[in-house]
Design a protein around this motif. Sequence first.
Motif, PDB file in Angstrom:
ATOM      1  N   GLN A 284       0.864  -1.193   0.000  1.00  0.00           N
ATOM      2  CA  GLN A 284       0.000   0.000   0.000  1.00  0.00           C
ATOM      3  C   GLN A 284       0.888   1.227   0.000  1.00  0.00           C
ATOM      4  O   GLN A 284       2.059   1.161   0.389  1.00  0.00           O
ATOM      5  CB  GLN A 284      -0.907   0.027   1.238  1.00  0.00           C
ATOM      6  N   SER A 285       0.315   2.344  -0.394  1.00  0.00           N
ATOM      7  CA  SER A 285       1.022   3.614  -0.295  1.00  0.00           C
ATOM      8  C   SER A 285       0.588   4.314   0.990  1.00  0.00           C
ATOM      9  O   SER A 285      -0.420   3.957   1.608  1.00  0.00           O
ATOM     10  CB  SER A 285       0.694   4.503  -1.499  1.00  0.00           C
ATOM     11  N   TYR A 286       1.356   5.336   1.390  1.00  0.00           N
ATOM     12  CA  TYR A 286       0.973   6.122   2.560  1.00  0.00           C
ATOM     13  C   TYR A 286      -0.395   6.778   2.330  1.00  0.00           C
ATOM     14  O   TYR A 286      -1.207   6.894   3.247  1.00  0.00           O
ATOM     15  CB  TYR A 286       2.027   7.198   2.853  1.00  0.00           C
ATOM     16  N   VAL A 302       0.844   9.765   8.792  1.00  0.00           N
ATOM     17  CA  VAL A 302       0.836   8.311   8.602  1.00  0.00           C
ATOM     18  C   VAL A 302       2.269   7.809   8.425  1.00  0.00           C
ATOM     19  O   VAL A 302       2.664   6.792   9.020  1.00  0.00           O
ATOM     20  CB  VAL A 302      -0.027   7.921   7.382  1.00  0.00           C
ATOM     21  N   ALA A 303       3.055   8.513   7.628  1.00  0.00           N
ATOM     22  CA  ALA A 303       4.454   8.125   7.417  1.00  0.00           C
ATOM     23  C   ALA A 303       5.224   8.155   8.733  1.00  0.00           C
ATOM     24  O   ALA A 303       6.047   7.277   9.007  1.00  0.00           O
ATOM     25  CB  ALA A 303       5.104   9.047   6.390  1.00  0.00           C
ATOM     26  N   PRO A 316       3.759  -4.921   9.557  1.00  0.00           N
ATOM     27  CA  PRO A 316       4.585  -4.904   8.342  1.00  0.00           C
ATOM     28  C   PRO A 316       4.703  -3.553   7.632  1.00  0.00           C
ATOM     29  O   PRO A 316       4.197  -3.364   6.518  1.00  0.00           O
ATOM     30  CB  PRO A 316       3.886  -5.933   7.450  1.00  0.00           C
ATOM     31  N   CYS A 317       5.432  -2.628   8.252  1.00  0.00           N
ATOM     32  CA  CYS A 317       5.624  -1.329   7.605  1.00  0.00           C
ATOM     33  C   CYS A 317       6.482  -1.456   6.344  1.00  0.00           C
ATOM     34  O   CYS A 317       6.522  -0.524   5.532  1.00  0.00           O
ATOM     35  CB  CYS A 317       6.234  -0.322   8.579  1.00  0.00           C
ATOM     36  N   HIS A 318       7.139  -2.608   6.159  1.00  0.00           N
ATOM     37  CA  HIS A 318       7.907  -2.807   4.923  1.00  0.00           C
ATOM     38  C   HIS A 318       6.992  -2.926   3.709  1.00  0.00           C
ATOM     39  O   HIS A 318       7.447  -2.800   2.571  1.00  0.00           O
ATOM     40  CB  HIS A 318       8.791  -4.052   5.037  1.00  0.00           C
ATOM     41  N   ARG A 319       5.687  -3.144   3.933  1.00  0.00           N
ATOM     42  CA  ARG A 319       4.737  -3.280   2.822  1.00  0.00           C
ATOM     43  C   ARG A 319       4.178  -1.936   2.347  1.00  0.00           C
ATOM     44  O   ARG A 319       3.282  -1.894   1.502  1.00  0.00           O
ATOM     45  CB  ARG A 319       3.585  -4.206   3.235  1.00  0.00           C
ATOM     46  N   VAL A 320       4.713  -0.851   2.896  1.00  0.00           N
ATOM     47  CA  VAL A 320       4.261   0.486   2.481  1.00  0.00           C
ATOM     48  C   VAL A 320       5.294   1.099   1.546  1.00  0.00           C
ATOM     49  O   VAL A 320       6.483   1.156   1.864  1.00  0.00           O
ATOM     50  CB  VAL A 320       4.046   1.394   3.702  1.00  0.00           C
TER      51      VAL A 320
END
Length: 351
Positions: A284-286, A302-303, A316-320
């Motif tokens: 997903q994007s921010y 959010v970031a 899983p912040c790696h998925r952003v």
Amino acid sequence: MKKALTFQEKYDASGRKDSFYEGVFITAVKTTGIFCRPSCRARKPKIENVVFYDTAQEALQNGFRPCKLCKPMEKMDETPEYIKNIIKELHENSYLRIRDGSLRQRGIEPSHIRRWFKKHHNTTFHSYQRMLRINTAFNSIKQGKTITNSAFDSGYDSLSGFNDSYRSIFGDSATHFDEKSVINIIRLTTPIGAMFACASDQGICLLEFTDRRMLDTEFKDLCKRLNAVILPGTNPHLEHVQAELSEYFSGKRKKFTVPLDTPGTDFQQSVWKILQNIVFGETQSYKQQAIAINNAQAIRAVASANGNNRVSIIIPCHRVIGSNGHLVGYGGGVHRKKWLLDFEKSNSKEP
């Protein structure tokens, strides 16, 4: 998505012996028939003699053999077996004190174990033992035993010695044990580097790569928020997370069930909840995250909340990624982020 490393970038990284790229590529040398980690301390080969592979398995399949110096078939910074055995022994018997003489009787050079604990736990071997004893005593007192019995049962020779050790760690006497809590910490290894896992009685509160910048700041903030001290030890949540991480990195687990304890603001909690809803193998994007919490203008907030996530992989912040599809900042390193996304994508299809 951000383009892959070029041949020259890989060659330059291997020349710097950069452990930051662990798990990203393997360096093979045609003249010697050997393949190495990016951080191998061997002499830098000539560029015309180098070929790069994504994994050690690919290098093996192409006829190369693993380097005996950097041991690329083993996990990076894997705890040596003899130290694993000592740590296990200490955890099972906090009364035990392993001194230099005892180490030599076991055929272990004391300076080796001292250097290992200083490098990988940022403490001395004897301090590690002392903190384990204090942790055992704290839990004993919390369960209703007297301070005196807890002190002697934990291996202290005198009550005054125990009180001095306890005060140096908790900042107060053991009579005020109910004013503080303990966060247990362990070190574990993964295919892309060593990690620290921390857990309270409620759940996992930190999972970070040991080389993450500002890690000490995270530790201090966590202790302040939970009014706790961090001590080596284990609990059911740490055993649970090790089992699930092992399944994750073997491609057998796509969703985690281990309980979490993540102190933060209401906004941060809402962002972290959205993160956990991103499906394995997807991104997903921010902006999409901001829309999901009904605040499309809160992209920067959010970031920031993503950046304040202390529980890597499980939350899983790696998925952003960026709205343009590029990889953006990741506390564990952008190259680890790419590795995780590629790994999840390759394992996302049902068998």
